[in-house]
Every structure is written in C-alpha cells, then in structure tokens.
Design a protein around this motif. Structure first.
Motif, PDB file in Angstrom:
ATOM      1  N   GLU A 225       0.748  -1.290   0.001  1.00  0.00           N
ATOM      2  CA  GLU A 225       0.052  -0.127   0.006  1.00  0.00           C
ATOM      3  C   GLU A 225       0.879   1.123  -0.021  1.00  0.00           C
ATOM      4  O   GLU A 225       0.444   2.226  -0.165  1.00  0.00           O
ATOM      5  CB  GLU A 225      -1.057   0.015   1.204  1.00  0.00           C
ATOM      6  CG  GLU A 225      -0.521  -0.159   2.425  1.00  0.00           C
ATOM      7  CD  GLU A 225      -0.374  -1.347   3.071  1.00  0.00           C
ATOM      8  OE1 GLU A 225      -0.545  -1.588   4.231  1.00  0.00           O
ATOM      9  OE2 GLU A 225       0.065  -2.409   2.053  1.00  0.00           O
ATOM     10  N   TYR A 226       2.167   1.297   0.353  1.00  0.00           N
ATOM     11  CA  TYR A 226       3.140   2.412   0.199  1.00  0.00           C
ATOM     12  C   TYR A 226       4.213   2.277  -0.799  1.00  0.00           C
ATOM     13  O   TYR A 226       5.345   2.838  -0.623  1.00  0.00           O
ATOM     14  CB  TYR A 226       3.679   2.507   1.680  1.00  0.00           C
ATOM     15  CG  TYR A 226       2.657   2.664   2.851  1.00  0.00           C
ATOM     16  CD1 TYR A 226       1.703   3.564   2.769  1.00  0.00           C
ATOM     17  CD2 TYR A 226       2.828   1.887   3.972  1.00  0.00           C
ATOM     18  CE1 TYR A 226       0.731   3.764   3.459  1.00  0.00           C
ATOM     19  CE2 TYR A 226       2.069   2.155   5.012  1.00  0.00           C
ATOM     20  CZ  TYR A 226       0.821   3.046   4.990  1.00  0.00           C
ATOM     21  OH  TYR A 226      -0.086   3.090   6.012  1.00  0.00           O
TER      22      TYR A 226
ATOM     23  N   PRO B 237      -0.245   7.077   8.405  1.00  0.00           N
ATOM     24  CA  PRO B 237      -0.394   6.737   6.787  1.00  0.00           C
ATOM     25  C   PRO B 237      -0.502   7.691   5.911  1.00  0.00           C
ATOM     26  O   PRO B 237       0.012   7.289   4.538  1.00  0.00           O
ATOM     27  CB  PRO B 237      -1.716   6.225   6.986  1.00  0.00           C
ATOM     28  CG  PRO B 237      -1.604   5.784   8.623  1.00  0.00           C
ATOM     29  CD  PRO B 237      -1.097   6.740   9.045  1.00  0.00           C
TER      30      PRO B 237
ATOM     31  N   ALA C  79       1.790   7.382   2.492  1.00  0.00           N
ATOM     32  CA  ALA C  79       1.301   7.339   1.246  1.00  0.00           C
ATOM     33  C   ALA C  79       1.959   8.430   0.415  1.00  0.00           C
ATOM     34  O   ALA C  79       2.102   8.097  -0.842  1.00  0.00           O
ATOM     35  CB  ALA C  79      -0.104   7.309   1.280  1.00  0.00           C
ATOM     36  N   GLU C  80       2.202   9.547   0.947  1.00  0.00           N
ATOM     37  CA  GLU C  80       2.787  10.420   0.082  1.00  0.00           C
ATOM     38  C   GLU C  80       4.103  10.510  -0.260  1.00  0.00           C
ATOM     39  O   GLU C  80       4.394  10.631  -1.538  1.00  0.00           O
ATOM     40  CB  GLU C  80       2.659  12.064   0.928  1.00  0.00           C
ATOM     41  CG  GLU C  80       3.194  13.253   0.086  1.00  0.00           C
ATOM     42  CD  GLU C  80       3.128  14.419   1.074  1.00  0.00           C
ATOM     43  OE1 GLU C  80       3.496  15.435   0.585  1.00  0.00           O
ATOM     44  OE2 GLU C  80       2.310  14.370   2.093  1.00  0.00           O
TER      45      GLU C  80
ATOM     46  N   PRO D 165       6.380   5.831  -1.817  1.00  0.00           N
ATOM     47  CA  PRO D 165       6.414   5.824  -3.098  1.00  0.00           C
ATOM     48  C   PRO D 165       7.406   6.539  -4.086  1.00  0.00           C
ATOM     49  O   PRO D 165       8.108   6.185  -4.952  1.00  0.00           O
ATOM     50  CB  PRO D 165       4.926   5.835  -3.693  1.00  0.00           C
ATOM     51  CG  PRO D 165       4.046   5.732  -2.517  1.00  0.00           C
ATOM     52  CD  PRO D 165       4.936   6.188  -1.413  1.00  0.00           C
TER      53      PRO D 165
END
Length: 405
Positions: free
Chosen positions: A52-53, A96, A100-101, A104
């Motif tokens: 998810e990351y 989170p 997420a920002e 990646p």
C-alpha cells in the motif's frame, strides 16, 4: 515466490535492463534517479515494504538476493540515506498519510532525503538541539542551523530535528519535521573536505521557514524517539542488516584487502614478516566483520536477535576501516598519498584522509560502545545530571556568569 525463483527472475531482468558497471563512472544524482525509477518500474524497489506504500510486500531476504545479483551492474549509489535510513524510519513513525505521500516517491528516486540532525553546537549530543520550531496558527516556523548533511545541495527533503518546547527536559521537547529543502528561508552552504571534495557535506541555515502542521513526523515533543529510530536504522545501514540488507554491497567505501595485496605485489619484492602480519590483520578484521554481519542479519531474520545490534556492526566498521587505512599507508609508504593528476588522490590516500569518518559519522565509536554496553550487555547507564531539568534551565546553567538565560 521462493528465493530461488526470485533469483532467476532477477538475473533475467538485470541482464535485459541494466549496464555492467565495469569501466563506467559513478552515477550522478540525476542518473541515480533515472536508475532508481527503472528499478522501481521493474518491481524491485521497496521489496520488503508494504504494497500500500509502493513496496512489494516481500522479505529482506528477497532484497538481499536482488543486490547480490545486481552487484556487477551500475546501480544508484547516492540514495542510501533515503532507502536505508529514512524509509524504514518513516514506516516506523509516520502517519499513513505521510507514508502514502512520500514512500512511493522515495522508492522511485523522485524524492531524495537527507538527515538534518547535527548542529554546530550539538553533534553527538543531539538532544541539545537549538534549532527551534514555533507554532504559528496552522504552521510551524523553523529557525536554526544544521551541519554535516550529506548531499544537501541535490536533496529534496530533510528529516529535521527541532525543539518545540524549551520548558521540557532536553530529550522530551523535540519534534521531527519533513523539511522541503527548496522552501523559502532555507540556505545551503558547502563544506570542503580534506581530500579536496567539495560536493558532499553541507551546512543549512533556516530563517523563518514555514512548514504546514502535517509536516510533523511522529508525535509532538516525541522527536527524540523518532530520531532514535533513525539512528537505529542508520546503524543497521552501516552493517547492511534489516531494511538495509544489500544496500551497502553496491558501493565501495574504502580500499579493500585485495587492493592492499595488489599494491604490495606491484613492487615486485618479497613481503617482510611485518608486511605479512599487517595483511593478515587486515584480512582477519574483514572476515570477522563479515561473519558478524551475517550473524546479526540472520538473527534479525529469524527473530533470535532484537535491539540495537546495528551499533555493534557500526562499531566494528569504525574500527576496521580506520585500522585498514593505517595499514595501507604503512604498507605503501609515500605511494599511498600520491595524487594521480595533481587534483585527485588515489584510493589508498582517500582511505587514509577519510579514516575517521566511520569512527564518527552516524554516532562515534564511544557512543556505540555505550549502546552496546547498556542496551545489549545490560551494563548500568552513565549518570546524567540534566535528564529531568527543563532545557531552558539547562541552557541557563551552561551560560557563562553574567549572561542572560
């Protein structure tokens, strides 16, 4: 996917997508980012991180296999701090939304992060940080300075430790912020090194740098815990274990034992007993360090070891590199410090000039001994006289007589 299947897959991808590094120069920062993006597109970035990351959700063992197979290839060499230190610290401490920002982008080489910890007056004593962050509505205003930051001129973000409460004890009034290095009010100045390199270390100055409230990493006033996680991962990176497994294998930090043997053999004269003894010492130090690294890495993987074992590896590296540099100069004499073309010295000279780096960077040998003694061997902690005193009061006590608080 088991490791054997993964290894075969990696071999095929590497041969089809990357260049062999033999004869090629070290990549520039721009080339680092292109290479990292290619690795990410192939599915080999962030291997042990959650899907998810931006990761693959695999194991450190998969990452180790990738870098073992990738060792002969030209890889990004300037993203170690981002990948091996910042990314795992964010995973441990950030929200989170922050993960997420940023994760990646780190895995793709789009964001290069550096540490903003040490200060002109707070090196080993990070808790004595004077860089301050003051709340102004929904913003934080940062003022102060950091020093010895690697690659600051080409980085995007800094992991910045700042004081948010002067009335708490020095370890309890700190917070960590994601600092954009292109933000208004940030000034970066180069620091020249003794070996002539003037593009590695920098000092940063912050003048009313405004950051949004969500730039905070971890909890307010809990920055000491966050910084300790970063140092934990930094020492793991130095030893090539944990989330950093394999990352150090792609760069040559100093003159190797093979370099020493080759340099001595080039003379064409028999080795003296002293020279044989020095080569054996350099070789045995390398073997012991490599076996220690394998043992700690295996312990982390199997769960038989926990805690700051990276400090033991960091201490081993600091001692090994320093001693090898001394041995190299003794073996090679004046040839060790000869400059090739009037501007750049060879690997043995560079190794000697930088011999103290691993003994200081990421925490001095003395600090590692404290960590090993207190946290791994269970020895009593060193006495601390200001642990429960407000930082403001600590500053007042340290001020020369007649100066204000």
């Amino acid at each position: 996917m088991n490791l054997d299947q993964f290894r075969r897959q990696v071999r095929e991808w590497l041969s089809a997508n990357l260049e062999l590094k033999a004869g090629l120069p070290k990549p520039t920062d721009a080339e680092d980012r292109v290479l990292q993006a290619k690795i990410a597109d192939g599915g080999y970035a962030g291997l042990p991180y959650p899907v998810e990351y931006g990761g693959r959700g695999l194991t450190p063992g998969h990452q180790e296999v990738f870098y073992e197979e990738a060792a002969p290839y030209r890889l990004p060499t300037g993203l170690g701090v981002s990948l091996g230190m910042i990314a795992p610290t964010l995973l441990d401490c950030a929200s989170p939304g922050v993960l997420a920002e940023h994760l990646p982008k780190i895995f793709r080489g789009e964001e290069k992060w550096i540490q903003l910890l040490s200060e002109p007056g707070a090196g080993s004593d990070l808790a004595g940080s004077l860089t301050r962050a003051d709340r102004d509505g929904d913003r934080w205003i940062i003022n102060g300075s950091k020093v010895w930051s690697t690659d600051a001129a080409v980085a995007d973000y800094g992991f910045c430790l700042a004081r948010t409460d002067f009335d708490r004890p020095k370890h309890r009034g700190l917070s960590v912020f994601a600092m954009p290095l292109q933000a208004p009010g940030v000034s970066i100045q180069v620091i020249a090194k003794s070996d002539g390199c003037d593009t590695e270390f920098y000092q940063e100055y912050f003048s009313d740098v405004a950051l949004p409230a969500d730039a905070l990493i971890g909890a307010l006033n809990d920055g000491w815990s966050v910084a300790q996680r970063l140092l934990f991962h930094e020492r793991n990176f130095s030893g090539g274990v944990g989330y950093s497994v394999g990352l150090r294998a792609k760069t040559k930090e100093s003159v190797s034992v093979d370099d020493l043997i080759a340099a001595v053999c080039l003379r064409g004269t028999p080795l003296t007993e002293r020279e044989e003894d020095l080569l054996a010492q350099a070789y045995s130090n390398a073997v012991v360090h490599n076996q220690l690294s394998k043992r700690v890495s295996s312990g982390y993987t199997t769960g038989t070891l926990s805690g700051p074992w990276g400090s033991l590896l960091k201490l081993s590296s600091g001692l090994k590199e320093h001693r090898r540099a001394e041995i190299a100069v003794e073996l090679c004499g004046s040839a060790a410090i000869t400059w090739d073309d009037g501007s750049e010295n060879g690997p043995i000279g560079s190794s000697w000039l930088n011999a103290m780096v691993m003994s200081v960077a990421g925490g001095s040998n003395e600090m590692q001994r404290n960590t090993v003694g207190e946290k791994l061997l269970g020895l009593p902690r060193e006495p601390v006289v200001d642990r429960d005193v407000s930082f403001r009061e600590s500053l007042r006590r340290r001020a020369p007589a007649g100066e204000g608080s």
